[in-house]
Each structure stands twice: as C-alpha cells, then as structure tokens.
Design a protein around this motif. Structure first.
Motif, PDB file in Angstrom:
ATOM      1  N   VAL A  95       7.803   3.411   5.030  1.00 33.83           N
ATOM      2  CA  VAL A  95       8.944   2.726   5.163  1.00 33.83           C
ATOM      3  C   VAL A  95      10.227   3.410   4.522  1.00 33.83           C
ATOM      4  O   VAL A  95      11.375   3.702   4.924  1.00 33.83           O
ATOM      5  CB  VAL A  95       8.879   1.422   4.263  1.00 33.83           C
ATOM      6  CG1 VAL A  95      10.189   0.573   4.233  1.00 33.83           C
ATOM      7  CG2 VAL A  95       7.944   0.405   5.106  1.00 33.83           C
ATOM      8  N   LEU A  96       9.662   4.231   3.279  1.00 27.00           N
ATOM      9  CA  LEU A  96      10.564   5.172   2.770  1.00 27.00           C
ATOM     10  C   LEU A  96      11.054   6.291   3.700  1.00 27.00           C
ATOM     11  O   LEU A  96      12.295   6.646   3.790  1.00 27.00           O
ATOM     12  CB  LEU A  96       9.768   5.751   1.455  1.00 27.00           C
ATOM     13  CG  LEU A  96      10.926   6.476   0.611  1.00 27.00           C
ATOM     14  CD1 LEU A  96      12.095   5.775   0.019  1.00 27.00           C
ATOM     15  CD2 LEU A  96       9.978   6.963  -0.519  1.00 27.00           C
ATOM     16  N   GLY A  97      10.350   6.788   4.468  1.00 28.11           N
ATOM     17  CA  GLY A  97      10.492   7.809   5.252  1.00 28.11           C
ATOM     18  C   GLY A  97      11.288   7.330   6.658  1.00 28.11           C
ATOM     19  O   GLY A  97      12.129   8.167   6.953  1.00 28.11           O
ATOM     20  N   GLU A  98      11.109   6.325   7.041  1.00 23.60           N
ATOM     21  CA  GLU A  98      12.020   5.634   8.044  1.00 23.60           C
ATOM     22  C   GLU A  98      13.454   5.450   7.538  1.00 23.60           C
ATOM     23  O   GLU A  98      14.278   5.757   8.020  1.00 23.60           O
ATOM     24  CB  GLU A  98      11.417   4.240   8.530  1.00 23.60           C
ATOM     25  CG  GLU A  98      10.202   4.571   9.356  1.00 23.60           C
ATOM     26  CD  GLU A  98       9.689   3.138   9.786  1.00 23.60           C
ATOM     27  OE1 GLU A  98      10.241   2.226   9.331  1.00 23.60           O
ATOM     28  OE2 GLU A  98       8.691   3.529  10.476  1.00 23.60           O
ATOM     29  N   GLN A  99      13.570   4.971   6.235  1.00 23.83           N
ATOM     30  CA  GLN A  99      14.742   4.637   5.521  1.00 23.83           C
ATOM     31  C   GLN A  99      15.590   5.919   5.344  1.00 23.83           C
ATOM     32  O   GLN A  99      16.783   6.259   5.694  1.00 23.83           O
ATOM     33  CB  GLN A  99      14.773   3.997   4.442  1.00 23.83           C
ATOM     34  CG  GLN A  99      14.213   2.402   4.640  1.00 23.83           C
ATOM     35  CD  GLN A  99      14.026   1.536   3.022  1.00 23.83           C
ATOM     36  OE1 GLN A  99      13.862   2.460   2.190  1.00 23.83           O
ATOM     37  NE2 GLN A  99      13.851   0.576   3.228  1.00 23.83           N
TER      38      GLN A  99
ATOM     39  N   SER B 274       0.953  -1.281  -0.040  1.00 22.23           N
ATOM     40  CA  SER B 274      -0.189   0.096  -0.137  1.00 22.23           C
ATOM     41  C   SER B 274       0.994   1.208   0.037  1.00 22.23           C
ATOM     42  O   SER B 274       2.079   1.375   0.494  1.00 22.23           O
ATOM     43  CB  SER B 274      -0.728  -0.087   1.171  1.00 22.23           C
ATOM     44  OG  SER B 274      -0.235   0.365   2.316  1.00 22.23           O
ATOM     45  N   THR B 275       0.326   2.335  -0.358  1.00 27.55           N
ATOM     46  CA  THR B 275       1.030   3.510  -0.499  1.00 27.55           C
ATOM     47  C   THR B 275       1.273   3.984   0.715  1.00 27.55           C
ATOM     48  O   THR B 275       2.701   4.629   0.752  1.00 27.55           O
ATOM     49  CB  THR B 275       0.314   4.606  -1.263  1.00 27.55           C
ATOM     50  OG1 THR B 275      -0.378   4.013  -2.504  1.00 27.55           O
ATOM     51  CG2 THR B 275       1.017   5.902  -1.565  1.00 27.55           C
ATOM     52  N   ALA B 276       0.680   3.982   1.642  1.00 21.20           N
ATOM     53  CA  ALA B 276       0.814   4.604   3.035  1.00 21.20           C
ATOM     54  C   ALA B 276       1.876   3.884   3.751  1.00 21.20           C
ATOM     55  O   ALA B 276       2.854   4.277   4.400  1.00 21.20           O
ATOM     56  CB  ALA B 276      -0.476   4.531   3.708  1.00 21.20           C
TER      57      ALA B 276
END
Length: 161
Positions: free
Chosen positions: A17-21, A10-12
C-alpha cells in the motif's frame, strides 16, 4: 475478521500500500513537473525568439552608429589638424611680411650677399667619395652633361626589328 485484520496490518500489505501511494505521488509530481516544464519551455522559447529578433534588429543600426561615431571622431581630428595648419600658415604669412625675416630667409636660401659683403660657401672636408660620385654631373656644367648624354645616345646601337 481476525484474518482480515491480520492481513490488513501485515508488513507485506503495508509495504504494498505504501509503495502504491508513493508511486501515485511520484507520478502526480512528474506530470506536474512535465506540465510546468512544457509551459516554461514554450515561454522560454518565445522569450528566446523575441530576444534574438531584437538582437538581429538592433545589430545593423548599432554597427552603423559605431561606424558613424568613428567617422565623426576622424572628421573632428582632421578639422583640428586643419585649424592648426591654418594657424601655422597665418603665422608664416605674418613672419614673411616682416622685411627683416624675408631678407634673412632669402639670404639663407639663395646665398645672396649685401653689397660690400663677401659670400663664403663651406664644403665639408669629411665628405666621402661615394657622396661625390652620387652627385656625378652636379660638378660639371649643364651643357657638358647634355652633350655627354647626346653622345651616348648617338653611340647606342639601333634596336633590331
């Protein structure tokens, strides 16, 4: 599993995950930069301290060196002036050994004349009265000036106690 796969893609979820990375990467780079910065700051401080110490240590000797070079230049200039003056005095001495030069200078300065010659003194007719007044006692005999000064001193009132 379909729900889990759906949740996984899902996009959220992907954005989280992208934000955490991204946050982890930024944090790691900031700590590396801070580590580098702290090392560079320490090195820079040490380098600055060494340079300032060198500047302070060399300031006085450099000032002395410049001052001494100026003194040496002054001494050399004075030495050249003294040499030129000595040469001039040697030339004058050699000229005065010549009888014709000595005779000429004596006749000019002392108004001497040779036997049979007539001496003349030319007075400037344009001399103004102020110049003559400045000369004052030069037109009178010395003893007249002396007696006049004594008369003035004798006639002066005595200082009161």
């Amino acid at each position: 599993m379909a729900v889990k796969d759906r949740d996984r893609f899902s996009t959220a979820t992907r954005l989280r995950v992208l934000g955490e990375q991204t946050a982890a990467r930024v944090y790691r780079s900031q700590t590396r930069r801070q580590a580098r910065r702290s090392r560079l700051t320490g090195r820079a401080a040490l380098l600055t301290l060494v340079l300032c110490s060198l500047i302070v240590a060399l300031a006085f000797p450099m000032r002395q060196y410049v001052s001494q070079r100026a003194d040496i230049a002054d001494q050399l200039r004075e030495q050249e002036e003294a040499r030129a003056r000595v040469e001039q005095l040697r030339d004058d001495k050699a000229r005065w050994r010549d009888d014709a030069y000595a005779e000429q200078r004596i006749r000019e300065r002392l108004h001497y004349v040779m036997p049979g010659e007539i001496g003349y003194t030319v007075v400037d007719p344009r001399a103004d009265e102020e110049h003559r007044a400045d000369r004052g006692s030069a037109d009178r005999a010395w003893y007249t000036t002396l007696w006049g000064a004594l008369d003035r001193a004798d006639g002066a009132p005595a200082p009161s106690p």
